[in-house]
Design a protein around this motif. Structure first.
Motif, PDB file in Angstrom:
ATOM      1  N   CYS A 207       0.836  -1.208   0.000  1.00 27.94           N
ATOM      2  CA  CYS A 207       0.000   0.000   0.000  1.00 27.94           C
ATOM      3  C   CYS A 207       0.869   1.255   0.000  1.00 27.94           C
TER       4      CYS A 207
ATOM      5  N   PHE B 213      -6.212  -2.538  -3.266  1.00 29.40           N
ATOM      6  CA  PHE B 213      -6.511  -3.792  -2.570  1.00 29.40           C
ATOM      7  C   PHE B 213      -5.371  -4.244  -1.670  1.00 29.40           C
TER       8      PHE B 213
ATOM      9  N   CYS C 250      -3.990  -2.424   0.473  1.00 27.46           N
ATOM     10  CA  CYS C 250      -4.189  -1.775   1.772  1.00 27.46           C
ATOM     11  C   CYS C 250      -5.202  -2.603   2.577  1.00 27.46           C
ATOM     12  N   ASN C 251      -4.766  -3.769   3.030  1.00 28.58           N
ATOM     13  CA  ASN C 251      -5.680  -4.740   3.643  1.00 28.58           C
ATOM     14  C   ASN C 251      -6.328  -4.244   4.932  1.00 28.58           C
TER      15      ASN C 251
ATOM     16  N   GLU D  47     -10.397  -0.101   5.535  1.00 27.80           N
ATOM     17  CA  GLU D  47     -11.713  -0.412   4.982  1.00 27.80           C
ATOM     18  C   GLU D  47     -12.084   0.513   3.836  1.00 27.80           C
TER      19      GLU D  47
ATOM     20  N   GLN E 263     -10.385  -0.592   0.681  1.00 24.42           N
ATOM     21  CA  GLN E 263     -11.014  -1.783   0.110  1.00 24.42           C
ATOM     22  C   GLN E 263     -12.286  -1.433  -0.656  1.00 24.42           C
ATOM     23  N   LYS E 264     -13.061  -0.507  -0.122  1.00 24.02           N
ATOM     24  CA  LYS E 264     -14.280  -0.085  -0.806  1.00 24.02           C
ATOM     25  C   LYS E 264     -13.958   0.654  -2.103  1.00 24.02           C
TER      26      LYS E 264
ATOM     27  N   ALA F  75     -12.791  -1.814  -4.666  1.00 24.18           N
ATOM     28  CA  ALA F  75     -13.896  -2.582  -5.246  1.00 24.18           C
ATOM     29  C   ALA F  75     -14.608  -1.771  -6.333  1.00 24.18           C
TER      30      ALA F  75
END
Length: 228
Positions: free
Chosen positions: A38, A105, A107-108, A111, A114-115, A118
């Motif tokens: 990330c 993605f 950057c686990n 949140e 991740q959004k 997506a």
């Protein structure tokens, strides 16, 4: 007869380069996804295969510009550079968008990242893979001059030397609008959100800049190409 044979080989070359562009743009980021961070993104070595394809593609464009016996158009040096250089940057856009998705993605523990990732992936699948590489590619395959297919793989200098039939004018317009509406605008907006709310990443900043420049050029090309 010789020209007909040449057109067959040119078509095969263009479709091969197009398939290579799709494979590299999607495959390289996916192949290296487990090594992406990330904070730092990709290792610079990861981009070498795409750079090699980029050089081969642009050399092919120069070769067609100089040696293609069916291309009768001509242009001055400055006009050529004004088409060749921006189209080279546009060629990178599909790849940098895919790498931006992979970075998001990576950057686990975030949140928001991740959004955003997506949404970036969703718009990429719809706006790039489906709209451009499937639907628009099919429309371009109906153009016997190959000008629209050349536009898909960013051969802007060569495609500008080919007389565009009136029957292909709509396809030309759709190609440029699909890039602007389906790729450049949503990807740029989502990447800006990532930079604002997650982390500043140099590679993603470059991707945003390419998206904006590509969008502006696509809009210009959509309304300024004349048909015969």
């Amino acid at each position: 007869k010789n020209n007909a044979r040449w057109l067959v080989w040119r078509s095969r070359l263009l479709w091969l380069l197009f398939a290579g562009y799709i494979s590299a743009s999607v495959g390289i980021p996916l192949w290296n996804a487990d090594q992406v961070s990330c904070e730092n993104g990709f290792f610079w070595e990861d981009h070498l295969p795409f750079f090699g394809l980029f050089m081969c593609t642009k050399c092919a464009e120069l070769g067609l510009f100089v040696y293609d016996p069916t291309i009768k158009g001509d242009m001055g040096l400055m006009v050529f550079l004004m088409k060749f250089v921006p189209s080279s940057l546009g060629y990178l856009d599909g790849y940098t968008d895919a790498t931006a998705i992979t970075i998001a993605f990576a950057c686990n523990d975030n949140e928001v990242a991740q959004k955003i990732g997506a949404w970036m992936a969703g718009t990429y699948v719809v706006g790039v893979i489906l709209c451009q590489w499937v639907v628009v590619a099919y429309l371009a395959s109906q153009d016997s001059t190959h000008a629209c297919l050349m536009k898909l793989i960013h051969f802007d200098a060569v495609s500008a030397c080919i007389s565009l039939p009136k029957s292909s004018k709509t396809t030309w317009f759709v190609i440029n609008m699909a890039r602007t509406v389906g790729e450049d605008i949503p990807q740029a907006l989502l990447q800006i959100l990532f930079l604002m709310h997650v982390k500043k990443n140099c590679f993603m900043i470059a991707s945003v800049a390419l998206s904006v420049l590509s969008s502006m050029k696509a809009l210009y090309d959509a309304v300024n190409r004349a048909a015969v």
